[in-house]
Design a protein around this motif. Structure first.
Motif: not given
Length: 569
Positions: A157-170
């Protein structure tokens, strides 16, 4: 305010007018139990039951925690999850390979004390069913061993894309690159750390791209970074996240169990009211009636000890005797409430439909169900189990084990190509063999439990043949495929085990008898094989009717022997 003495209190009651006395009598409020409220907004754990927006990923950990709490407190969810765990990774689950080198890696990863996958795999299945997600951290060591640990989804939790906690490939909205987990450091304090997904091990440039776009600092990766030149092949990281994606092309996923939480709450409340109702139906109340004002004045003037001595307020003993003075009547009252049992089936159906289970498999009872009704529900339930097994096999083969072999390849050059002799075409009606290259994860066999609710006997009769040849002879279907349909997936290894037993163990009586028959029939080709007659001497003493029966049995044995020898050839 001056406190009255007992004499002054008695005199006040004697002088009290009748209308004031009537008012005092009506002021006595009967005791009433507190009202239980049906809170349809929050459950007993304080979590929302009105659902969570699929775009509000900040609240996902709360609902996942709620599902976990309900699993530990609700018998329906507990039974469902344990059934799924056993059906997918229970008795009969195993992994093996026909390639010894691959089989050694499987054994090491399964039984090494740092992983203990032999007992953790069922728990991974259960947690993914409860929370709808499964995250495993794979840490590659310099000697090639891959250490596997569980990562709690509620800590993502916290941060990432959509506040999902996960950073996705653009450009790939369903390809995770980094995960943001809240973990404890060596000092015991919780801090947020980033871990790369397994995609970064395949393509390190993906990690560099997202790190630059999101402006992530190196200090956020201190738990994931590896030390040494060997880790340069995997982007400089030692720990990677493998996820079992059970969602529907969404950044995060909730378990289907979450759809039942509201109805479980209603069901629990209804059962608590039913308990109160049953208590009330079996209760009774002693009603004491003071029929004239003189008796009531006398009662008011009595001290608590004197009232207790009268026996009117004491517990009544069944079969006892109670003597009442003039002006007092006593009666017992019972509410005589109607029964409300079996009035919750509609709510139970909402729970079982959300769990994808027949009601008898959730509650453990079939009262009121017919055999045909229960039997009709087993087919769809078997299909659902096979679907879940198929999904889990794909996760194991292409997400978990492929990641393990790729990490070993990048660290210690473990081979990713194996040549296997396979028939790949027919020429002049004869198979043509060729060495075909396969990756190690394609050369693994997965065994899964065989559910008893499926018609195993019917399958065996259909595939192996009873009144018809087996599909191996009639359709040319590979024996390994038939074995897998019957629950024996490790066909190659099982055949090796069979040959080992044939070599080191003594023959069974039936095997020895068949071998002697075979030797007798191989002379000039004219001798017909027969089973040895051990009771030849005793048959002479039997009457003619028994001899006829014996001849019939011999003919039957001959036919069976011919059939067995034909198959063995």
């Amino acid at each position: 305010m001056k406190e009255l003495t007992q004499e002054e209190f008695d005199a006040a009651i004697e002088d009290m007018p009748d209308d004031v006395l009537q008012y005092a009598a009506q002021s006595f409020a009967p005791w009433q139990s507190p009202v239980r409220e049906n809170n349809t907004t929050l459950d007993e754990d304080g979590f929302s039951l009105n659902g969570v927006s699929t775009s509000d990923f900040k609240k996902f950990p709360e609902l996942q925690k709620s599902c976990w709490e309900k699993f530990n407190t609700n018998p329906h969810l507990n039974s469902h999850v344990r059934d799924i765990m056993g059906s997918i990774a229970g008795y009969g689950w195993d992994i093996a390979s026909e390639i010894p080198e691959i089989d050694e890696v499987i054994y090491e990863e399964l039984y090494d004390i740092r992983n203990e996958l032999y007992k953790n795999i069922p728990k991974y299945v259960a947690r993914s069913e409860i929370e709808g997600e499964l995250f495993l951290s794979l840490t590659i060591h310099t000697d090639g061993f891959v250490e596997i640990d569980f990562m709690d989804p509620s800590s993502l939790k916290g941060g990432g894309d959509y506040d999902s906690g996960i950073y996705f490939h653009p450009q790939k909205q369903t390809m995770p690159i980094f995960y943001s987990f809240n973990i404890r450091n060596n000092a015991g304090k919780v801090e947020t750390q980033l871990f790369p997904s397994i995609y970064v091990a395949h393509y390190p440039e993906f990690g560099t791209l997202v790190k630059n776009l999101s402006k992530l600092s190196e200090s956020q990766f201190k738990f994931a970074k590896g030390v040494g030149k060997k880790y340069e092949n995997v982007g400089g990281y030692k720990t990677f996240i493998v996820a079992w994606d059970r969602g529907f092309l969404t950044p995060r996923n909730l378990s289907h169990i979450s759809t039942t939480l509201e109805w479980i709450n209603h069901y629990v409340n209804l059962k608590k009211w039913e308990i109160d109702h049953k208590k009330s139906a079996g209760s009774y109340l002693w009603v004491v009636k003071l029929t004239d004002t003189k008796a009531f004045r006398t009662w008011l003037k009595m001290t608590p000890e004197q009232k207790r001595d009268t026996g009117l307020t004491a517990k009544k003993t069944p079969g006892g005797t109670l003597i009442l003075p003039p002006g007092i009547e006593i009666d017992v009252k019972n509410p005589k409430l109607p029964s409300i049992s079996e009035q919750d089936t509609d709510i139970m159906h909402m729970i079982t439909s959300g769990l994808n289970k027949p009601e008898d498999m959730v509650t453990g009872q079939t009262r009121g169900d017919t055999f045909s009704g229960v039997n009709a529900s087993r087919g769809p339930q078997t299909d659902r189990i096979y679907h879940e097994i198929s999904f889990f096999e794909r996760f194991q083969r292409y997400d978990l084990w492929r990641s393990i072999f790729v990490l070993k390849n990048k660290m210690v050059n473990f081979p990713l190509k194996y040549k296997v002799k396979k028939a790949f075409e027919f020429k002049d009606k004869k198979p043509v063999f060729k060495n075909i290259i396969f990756p190690p994860w394609e050369l693994m066999d997965f065994d899964f439990p065989t559910s008893e609710i499926g018609d195993v006997e019917g399958k065996a009769r259909a595939y192996l043949g009873v009144k018809h040849p087996s599909v191996v002879e009639s359709l040319g279907i590979p024996r390994s495929i038939i074995a897998k349909k019957l629950g024996f997936a490790k066909y190659f290894k099982n055949r090796l085990q069979y040959e080992t037993e044939e070599e080191v163990m003594p023959d069974l009586p039936l095997t020895a008898a068949l071998d002697s028959i075979q030797e007798g029939a191989d002379g000039d080709g004219t001798q017909e094989p027969t089973l040895p007659d051990k009771n030849k001497d005793s048959d002479k003493n039997k009457d003619s009717d028994k001899n006829k029966d014996s001849d019939k049995n011999k003919d039957s044995d001959k036919n069976k022997t011919k059939s067995i020898l034909k198959r063995r050839k």
